[in-house]
Scaffold this active site. Structure first.
Site, PDB file in Angstrom:
ATOM      1  N   HIS A 104       1.065  -0.945  -0.171  1.00 44.84           N
ATOM      2  CA  HIS A 104       0.341  -0.354   0.100  1.00 44.84           C
ATOM      3  C   HIS A 104       0.558   1.245   0.243  1.00 44.84           C
ATOM      4  O   HIS A 104       2.188   1.127  -0.041  1.00 44.84           O
ATOM      5  CB  HIS A 104      -1.349  -0.406   1.274  1.00 44.84           C
ATOM      6  N   HIS A 113       3.971   1.566   2.776  1.00 46.36           N
ATOM      7  CA  HIS A 113       5.206   0.981   2.008  1.00 46.36           C
ATOM      8  C   HIS A 113       6.078   1.404   0.473  1.00 46.36           C
ATOM      9  O   HIS A 113       6.864   1.839   1.222  1.00 46.36           O
ATOM     10  CB  HIS A 113       5.388  -0.597   1.346  1.00 46.36           C
ATOM     11  N   CYS A 116       0.281 -11.306  20.589  1.00 52.06           N
ATOM     12  CA  CYS A 116      -0.485 -10.959  19.457  1.00 52.06           C
ATOM     13  C   CYS A 116      -0.276 -11.594  18.214  1.00 52.06           C
ATOM     14  O   CYS A 116       1.168 -11.552  17.260  1.00 52.06           O
ATOM     15  CB  CYS A 116      -0.830  -9.266  19.214  1.00 52.06           C
ATOM     16  N   CYS A 155       0.722  -9.181  15.727  1.00 52.66           N
ATOM     17  CA  CYS A 155       2.662  -8.502  15.298  1.00 52.66           C
ATOM     18  C   CYS A 155       3.267  -9.616  15.348  1.00 52.66           C
ATOM     19  O   CYS A 155       4.216  -9.475  15.640  1.00 52.66           O
ATOM     20  CB  CYS A 155       2.319  -7.739  16.943  1.00 52.66           C
ATOM     21  N   CYS A 165      -4.519  -5.760  21.579  1.00 49.92           N
ATOM     22  CA  CYS A 165      -3.796  -5.339  20.831  1.00 49.92           C
ATOM     23  C   CYS A 165      -4.524  -4.030  19.835  1.00 49.92           C
ATOM     24  O   CYS A 165      -5.097  -4.227  19.458  1.00 49.92           O
ATOM     25  CB  CYS A 165      -2.996  -6.328  19.005  1.00 49.92           C
ATOM     26  N   HIS A 211      -3.638  -3.778  16.086  1.00 44.91           N
ATOM     27  CA  HIS A 211      -4.856  -4.946  15.425  1.00 44.91           C
ATOM     28  C   HIS A 211      -6.263  -4.793  15.455  1.00 44.91           C
ATOM     29  O   HIS A 211      -7.244  -5.396  15.133  1.00 44.91           O
ATOM     30  CB  HIS A 211      -4.044  -6.575  15.239  1.00 44.91           C
ATOM     31  N   LYS A 251      -4.976   5.772  10.309  1.00 47.46           N
ATOM     32  CA  LYS A 251      -3.792   5.154  10.273  1.00 47.46           C
ATOM     33  C   LYS A 251      -3.755   4.059   8.550  1.00 47.46           C
ATOM     34  O   LYS A 251      -4.141   3.272   8.709  1.00 47.46           O
ATOM     35  CB  LYS A 251      -2.545   4.620  10.898  1.00 47.46           C
ATOM     36  N   LYS A 260      -2.306  -2.661   7.180  1.00 44.47           N
ATOM     37  CA  LYS A 260      -2.324  -3.973   6.594  1.00 44.47           C
ATOM     38  C   LYS A 260      -4.065  -3.990   7.491  1.00 44.47           C
ATOM     39  O   LYS A 260      -4.799  -4.905   6.686  1.00 44.47           O
ATOM     40  CB  LYS A 260      -1.694  -4.576   6.808  1.00 44.47           C
TER      41      LYS A 260
HETATM   42 ZN   LIG Z   1      -0.719  -7.020  16.838  1.00 47.25          ZN
END
Ligand SMILES: [Zn+2]
Length: 529
Positions: free
Chosen positions: A21, A24, A130, A133, A155, A158, A307, A310
């Site tokens: 995206h 990156h 997580c 992560c 998390c 996420h 933000k 992903k």
């Molecule tokens: Zn996470």
């Protein structure tokens, strides 16, 4: 013997399962501009990017897609990651994949050395983990769940509950490195940039460091622990080592590239700065190797206030932007519109507005006018300048000042400031033409020398602009360079030195100027979808 200065820059290796995206692409472009800039300053430069291909999630997706994890990673690299670099015009020197033998063997050698020197021990670990992560979380790092996750720890990245995991693992004695890390931050104040991030990391380390669990037995898609085959290394430990495995470091033989280019500058998103500015230098200290030159954490791209990541649905594929605006505009926009190191908002409206005002009307139109006037009034040859008056000399001064300011800004990785400094030349040249009115001077045959001086000065200004903007916008500047006849008269644009750009009169009289199609063509509203 004095060694020549070198510059080495890296991006994080990207998690191969992600869809590329604009976040990156932003990191890639920033590192690429720094590399191209240094290269054009005559500094021997090396730039690295790549992919992170181990871990539980990749194993799970590969199984779900009925292929081996390696086949899965191969496909993603070929279909998504290599094409990303082409989409945004990245000139990296190397691309490392963590599944390559040249990487895995270095991971094993590096960690074997740490194990032999007693920086790694076996122990038991229980913590909040997580899966997204792929890391254990401290209770301080977690959020309280709401809605369906009420009463659970989630998390914050996420938004999903963490699992309580208990494992017998190998541990790295990171707790032993707190003081040395603080000393590093103290003696090398630009080790972590920007300052806001530095302060955050310094206070994190001051609170005291825990030892780190660095291996897993629960899955086997990773680099095997050489002294205990039941374990694979935890993905972060494996991944960070890419920065030296790509340079060919060996435990017994540092390698020529490593000696020439290490320590590198790491460009990372601020959310992973802690791995790069705490864990990674501690690992290097344990191995007796020099710590990185600098860890620069850039901000987040916000789309509609959220933000880009992903785990959110706001991901925009870079090609959606480059298909309409081109790669140069992509590179320019993200580095100019957002202060490097701060969060920044992306919007299609802002991109379209800057494209039109700054690129099409500002730079593109300037280039077209000057090239067209040399074609019309000077038979397509760069004219010879006569005596310079104050206005002509001022253009040269503005270029000198711009080079000085842009160079100082690039040294601090303040890419947005560097572009702003270079843009003073665009504005100055546009003002110069408006004031000098060469199209009027051309009507008076007695003023032919004055006409030539104006157009020669403008052409020199464009020469300087092409060189200074080449790291940011390699394609359009190369087109302009060719149209100015500079390719034939001076040499390839990529070889032009930024540190010599302000010396005046490099574009020789008589250079063959050819027609220039619009550098930034008009975008029709329906192209914006
Ligand atoms: Zn996470």
């Amino acid at each position: 013997m004095a060694t020549a200065p070198t510059f080495s820059v890296t991006t994080p290796i990207f998690y191969v399962n992600d869809a590329p995206h604009i976040g990156h692409a932003y990191t890639e472009v920033a590192a690429d501009v720094l590399a191209r800039w240094n290269r054009q300053c005559g500094v021997e430069t090396w730039s690295l990017t790549g992919t992170d291909e181990h871990g539980q999630k990749i194993l799970r997706t590969a199984v779900a897609n009925d292929v081996t994890p390696k086949e899965w990673a191969d496909k993603l690299v070929a279909d998504a990651w290599i094409p990303l670099l082409e989409t945004i015009d990245i000139a990296n020197d190397d691309f490392i994949r963590t599944t390559e033998e040249r990487h895995e063997s270095v991971v094993q050698a590096f960690l074997q050395k740490l194990y032999d020197d007693d920086f790694i021990y076996f122990g038991e670990y229980e913590g909040y983990y997580c899966v997204g992560c792929e890391e254990y979380k401290q209770p301080d790092d977690l959020a309280q769940g709401t809605g369906e996750f009420e009463g659970q720890y989630v998390c914050p990245i996420h938004g999903r509950p963490v699992e309580v995991l208990k494992e017998a693992n190998y541990f790295f004695r990171m707790s032993a490195f707190g003081d040395r890390l603080l000393e590093l931050y103290e003696t090398q104040p630009d080790f972590i940039q920007p300052d806001s991030l530095r302060n955050e990391i310094v206070s994190f380390v001051r609170r005291g460091l825990d030892d780190l669990s660095i291996s897993r037995q629960s899955f086997d898609w990773g680099v095997r622990v050489p002294w205990d085959e039941k374990h694979v290394f935890y993905v972060w430990f494996d991944a960070l080592i890419n920065y030296i495995s790509a340079l060919g470091w060996r435990a017994d033989q540092p390698g020529e590239l490593f000696q020439r280019f290490w320590p590198s500058n790491h460009i990372v998103g601020k959310d992973i700065a802690r791995f790069h500015a705490v864990i990674w230098p501690a690992m290097l200290m344990a191995a007796g190797l020099p710590t990185p030159r600098r860890v620069f954490g850039h901000g987040w791209l916000l789309v509609g206030g959220e933000k880009m990541s992903k785990s959110k649905l706001t991901g925009i594929a870079p090609a959606q932007i480059t298909d309409v605006f081109g790669s140069d505009a992509f590179r320019y926009y993200f580095l100019r519109a957002i202060s490097f190191g701060q969060d920044g908002s992306f919007s299609w409206e802002d991109l379209a507005a800057r494209y039109q005002a700054e690129l099409a009307n500002g730079f593109g139109n300037l280039a077209s006018r000057v090239v067209a006037m040399i074609g019309r009034y000077c038979d397509g040859r760069v004219p010879a300048a006569g005596d310079l008056d104050e206005a002509d000399a001022r253009i040269q001064q503005v270029v000198e000042l711009a080079v000085e300011r842009a160079s100082a800004a690039m040294d601090r990785f303040a890419i947005h400031e560097a572009i702003t400094a270079i843009w003073t030349i665009v504005d100055e040249l546009n003002g110069y033409l408006t004031e000098q009115e060469p199209w009027k001077v051309a009507k008076d045959e007695s003023k032919v020398e004055r006409l030539h001086t104006i157009l020669a000065t403008a052409a020199e200004g464009l020469r300087a602009l092409s060189v200074l903007l080449a790291p940011v916008m390699p394609k359009s500047t190369a087109q302009l360079w060719t149209a100015l006849g500079a390719d034939a008269a001076i040499g390839p644009l990529a070889e032009q030195r930024i540190d010599h750009v302000a010396s005046w009169g490099q574009l020789p009289a008589g250079a063959d100027v050819s027609t220039l199609p619009p550098l930034f063509p008009r975008i029709e509203a329906d192209q914006l979808g």
